[in-house]
Motif scaffolding. Structure first.
Motif, short mmCIF file in Angstrom:
data_model
loop_
_atom_site.label_atom_id
_atom_site.label_comp_id
_atom_site.label_asym_id
_atom_site.label_seq_id
_atom_site.Cartn_x
_atom_site.Cartn_y
_atom_site.Cartn_z
N LEU A 60 -107.48 83.05 58.86
CA LEU A 60 -107.10 82.81 60.06
C LEU A 60 -105.79 83.78 60.53
CD1 LEU A 60 -106.68 78.77 60.28
CD2 LEU A 60 -108.26 80.08 61.08
N ALA A 61 -105.59 84.10 61.96
CA ALA A 61 -104.65 84.92 62.26
C ALA A 61 -103.39 84.13 62.62
CB ALA A 61 -105.07 85.46 63.38
N VAL A 62 -102.66 84.00 61.34
CA VAL A 62 -101.40 83.08 61.71
C VAL A 62 -100.01 83.92 61.76
CG1 VAL A 62 -102.45 81.20 60.35
CG2 VAL A 62 -101.17 82.75 59.19
N MET A 63 -99.09 83.35 62.04
CA MET A 63 -97.75 84.26 62.11
C MET A 63 -96.87 83.10 61.42
SD MET A 63 -96.71 83.76 66.13
CE MET A 63 -95.17 84.23 65.71
N SER A 64 -95.63 84.02 60.84
CA SER A 64 -94.76 83.31 60.36
C SER A 64 -93.41 82.92 61.21
CB SER A 64 -94.09 83.96 59.02
OG SER A 64 -93.08 83.38 58.22
N VAL A 65 -92.95 81.82 61.33
CA VAL A 65 -91.83 81.64 62.06
C VAL A 65 -90.71 80.95 61.15
CG1 VAL A 65 -93.22 81.00 64.17
CG2 VAL A 65 -92.62 79.00 62.62
N ASP A 66 -89.43 80.87 61.72
CA ASP A 66 -88.39 80.39 60.72
C ASP A 66 -87.51 79.23 61.57
OD1 ASP A 66 -87.05 81.82 62.87
OD2 ASP A 66 -85.98 83.31 61.52
N ASP A 67 -88.10 78.97 62.47
CA ASP A 67 -87.38 77.56 63.06
C ASP A 67 -88.25 76.31 63.27
OD1 ASP A 67 -89.25 78.61 64.87
OD2 ASP A 67 -87.79 78.76 66.71
N TRP A 68 -89.19 76.25 62.44
CA TRP A 68 -90.22 74.97 62.40
C TRP A 68 -89.32 73.60 61.89
CZ3 TRP A 68 -94.31 74.47 64.64
CH2 TRP A 68 -95.28 73.23 64.29
N PRO A 69 -89.47 72.66 62.76
CA PRO A 69 -90.48 72.04 63.53
C PRO A 69 -90.40 72.32 65.13
CG PRO A 69 -89.39 70.43 63.03
CD PRO A 69 -88.78 71.46 62.24
N ALA A 70 -89.52 73.58 65.74
CA ALA A 70 -89.52 73.57 67.14
C ALA A 70 -90.92 73.79 67.30
CB ALA A 70 -88.68 74.97 67.24
N ARG A 72 -94.32 74.64 69.75
CA ARG A 72 -94.77 75.91 70.56
C ARG A 72 -96.01 75.74 71.10
NH1 ARG A 72 -91.67 77.85 66.46
NH2 ARG A 72 -90.78 79.86 66.59
N VAL A 73 -96.17 76.31 72.29
CA VAL A 73 -97.22 75.91 73.09
C VAL A 73 -98.66 76.67 72.63
CG1 VAL A 73 -98.42 76.39 75.45
CG2 VAL A 73 -95.97 76.07 75.35
N ASP A 74 -99.61 75.87 72.47
CA ASP A 74 -100.70 76.26 71.77
C ASP A 74 -100.94 76.82 70.40
OD1 ASP A 74 -102.17 75.56 74.34
OD2 ASP A 74 -101.81 77.43 75.13
N ARG A 75 -99.87 76.20 69.70
CA ARG A 75 -99.74 76.69 68.39
C ARG A 75 -99.48 75.54 67.43
NH1 ARG A 75 -101.77 80.52 70.09
NH2 ARG A 75 -101.12 82.73 69.82
N ARG A 76 -100.08 75.36 66.25
CA ARG A 76 -99.94 74.24 65.36
C ARG A 76 -99.57 75.02 63.68
NH1 ARG A 76 -106.28 72.50 64.05
NH2 ARG A 76 -105.76 72.42 61.96
N PRO A 77 -98.98 74.20 63.03
CA PRO A 77 -98.97 74.68 61.74
C PRO A 77 -100.04 74.54 60.74
CG PRO A 77 -97.92 72.54 61.80
CD PRO A 77 -98.69 73.01 63.17
N TYR A 78 -100.10 75.61 59.94
CA TYR A 78 -101.05 75.69 58.70
C TYR A 78 -100.63 75.68 57.33
CZ TYR A 78 -104.43 76.18 62.47
OH TYR A 78 -105.28 76.25 63.61
N ARG A 79 -99.43 76.03 57.32
CA ARG A 79 -98.41 75.95 56.14
C ARG A 79 -96.95 75.65 56.70
NH1 ARG A 79 -98.74 79.26 50.61
NH2 ARG A 79 -100.85 78.20 50.85
N VAL A 80 -96.37 74.71 55.69
CA VAL A 80 -95.15 74.29 56.22
C VAL A 80 -94.29 74.19 54.90
CG1 VAL A 80 -93.41 72.57 57.19
CG2 VAL A 80 -95.73 73.10 58.06
N TYR A 81 -93.12 74.72 54.93
CA TYR A 81 -92.24 74.61 53.74
C TYR A 81 -91.11 73.94 53.80
CZ TYR A 81 -94.64 78.85 52.47
OH TYR A 81 -95.62 79.95 51.98
N LEU A 82 -90.98 72.88 52.82
CA LEU A 82 -90.04 71.78 52.84
C LEU A 82 -89.06 71.92 51.52
CD1 LEU A 82 -92.70 70.33 53.76
CD2 LEU A 82 -90.96 68.94 54.72
N MET A 83 -87.88 71.41 51.36
CA MET A 83 -87.14 71.41 50.15
C MET A 83 -87.03 70.04 49.86
SD MET A 83 -85.64 72.99 47.87
CE MET A 83 -85.48 74.47 48.30
N THR A 84 -87.28 69.74 48.23
CA THR A 84 -87.12 68.35 48.11
C THR A 84 -86.20 68.14 46.90
OG1 THR A 84 -88.77 68.39 46.11
CG2 THR A 84 -89.61 67.80 48.48
N ALA A 85 -85.43 66.97 46.74
CA ALA A 85 -84.32 66.96 45.55
C ALA A 85 -84.97 66.86 44.42
CB ALA A 85 -83.69 65.66 45.96
#
Length: 249
Positions: A60-70, A72-85
């Motif tokens: 897919l043509a995806v783009m990286s963002v740095d303010d998720w979960p803000a 976005r119109v007509d966009r959805r996530p395909y990979r999301v990064y989180l930090m766990t303890a």
């Protein structure tokens, strides 16, 4: 929060859902992790809301963002990064697409502590590896009991098999722990208890977990290839017989 990603060898907790569309499934896994105390790092890969059929996120043509979960119109996530303890940084993404549509959701975690076969670990390393695997199993259990996928797999550098791969007999990894929903028992999965008699089995609220990677039986007691292959084919047949919601993206 500073960006961080899982690195090195990766552990995958892969879940295949029958009652959630792909976008909803990924969002639900992220929400469950957040409920367990994880925090978004802000980094995510986003793309079209309706991508059409695809096999891998890399297609897919995806783009990286740095303010998720803000939003976005007509966009959805395909990979999301989180930090766990407990497990450090994790990535939530999609596995390979099934030819019938749909795909698993995978939680990817750094797994370097598991790079060495347990039979060759010293005592300290084995204790660390077993502690890590308990945390991974606890994560898998929380996801399975909260979201009730049809099946889930937990393995080191192991892709999550699609239902078609299971059904065809092309996937039967000997070193993967896995979960099978009780909702599949009417389709013949109860026989797993006999086919995988050497596994450590645990009844969870929504299904059965079959553990081999750090079995309490003698170290790496071999799974019989024929029995394991039959179990995986039966699982695939059960998933196909149960079916899943229509979805292409």
């Amino acid at each position: 929060m500073s960006h961080s990603r899982p690195e090195g060898s990766l552990i995958s907790v892969g879940l295949f859902f029958d009652r959630l569309a792909d976008a909803e499934a990924l969002d639900s896994v992220c929400a469950t992790l957040v409920a367990r105390g994880a925090e978004y790092t802000g980094e995510a890969w986003v793309g079209q809301s309706d991508p059409g059929p695809f096999s891998y996120v890399s297609d897919l043509a995806v783009m990286s963002v740095d303010d998720w979960p803000a939003p976005r119109v007509d966009r959805r996530p395909y990979r999301v990064y989180l930090m766990t303890a407990e497990l450090g940084p994790v990535a939530v993404t999609f596995g390979k697409g099934d030819v019938r549509g749909g795909r698993s959701v995978e939680v990817l975690i750094s797994g370097d502590v598991h790079d060495v076969d347990p039979a060759y670990m010293d005592e300290e390393d084995r204790i660390d590896a077993e502690r890590s695997w308990r945390e991974l199993t606890r994560l898998c259990r929380d996801l399975c009991e909260t979201l009730d996928p049809l099946y889930a797999v937990l393995g080191l550098e192991e892709p999550t098999p699609t239902p078609t791969e299971l059904h065809s007999g092309s996937y039967w990894s000997p070193a993967t722990d896995f979960f099978v929903s009780d909702r599949l028992r009417p389709f013949g999965t109860a026989v797993f208890d006999q086919l995988l008699a050497g596994d450590v089995t645990r009844q969870w609220h929504t299904g059965m977990f079959y553990s081999y990677f750090y079995s309490e039986t003698p170290p790496h007691q071999a799974r019989e290839s024929a029995e394991l292959k039959e179990a995986m084919q039966r699982l695939g047949a059960a998933v196909v017989a149960n079916g899943w919601v229509a979805r292409v993206g």
